[in-house]
Design an enzyme around this catalytic site. Sequence first.
Site, short mmCIF file in Angstrom:
data_model
loop_
_atom_site.label_atom_id
_atom_site.label_comp_id
_atom_site.label_asym_id
_atom_site.label_seq_id
_atom_site.Cartn_x
_atom_site.Cartn_y
_atom_site.Cartn_z
N THR A 37 0.81 -1.31 0.00
CA THR A 37 0.24 -0.31 0.17
C THR A 37 0.87 0.99 0.13
O THR A 37 1.91 1.14 0.24
CB THR A 37 -1.41 -0.12 1.03
OG1 THR A 37 -0.68 -0.42 2.65
CG2 THR A 37 -1.71 -1.45 1.03
N THR A 96 1.63 4.00 1.73
CA THR A 96 2.11 4.63 2.63
C THR A 96 2.77 3.92 3.30
O THR A 96 4.08 3.99 3.23
CB THR A 96 1.23 5.43 3.45
OG1 THR A 96 0.67 6.66 3.30
CG2 THR A 96 2.37 6.19 4.73
N CYS A 97 2.86 2.50 3.76
CA CYS A 97 3.25 1.73 3.97
C CYS A 97 4.75 1.75 2.81
O CYS A 97 5.62 1.13 4.38
CB CYS A 97 2.99 0.31 3.91
SG CYS A 97 1.03 0.10 4.75
N SER A 98 4.37 1.79 1.46
CA SER A 98 5.84 1.01 0.92
C SER A 98 6.45 1.91 0.87
O SER A 98 7.82 2.18 0.34
CB SER A 98 5.50 0.40 -0.77
OG SER A 98 4.33 -0.82 -0.35
#
Length: 160
Positions: free
Chosen positions: A46, A48-50
């Site tokens: 996703t 922001t996660c990545s």
Amino acid sequence: MPIQAGESIPALTLTQATVEGPRELTTEALFGGKTVVLFGVPGAFTPTCSAKHMPSFLQNIDALKAKGVDTVACMAVNDPFVMQAWAKDQLVGDKVVMLADGSAAFTRALGLELDLTARGLGVRCQRFALIARDGKVAHVAVEQPGAFEVSGGEAILAAL
């Protein structure tokens, strides 16, 4: 209610994503006798996660270790094959233990579930990070929806 400082990490068996395939890992083995930083993300791959969350820990891994952290672990409500593919994509190597919580059992035990069923995503993990020492939570930081301020590598480094 989310897990709080002073509480014990729940005793469960997790699934670790490894290059050799999924393997069981108990919370006792992961957290017992160690200082562990666990961060949770709503989903592998996703935005922001990545782009922010995982990179913030990878960029600060040496500084975290220098402050006494034995293990940094990342958890998402994904299957272990997705977590391994994401680890490969993010060039994680052996720096971060990748944990798949496919049924959200550990996420629920921590009180950190996020119901995104209305958006077609099912139950996910809230964005958070915690510091545990010998299986007891020393610090926990849970993000407000859509935020990335308190659970990144820099924030956890400052909390150590």
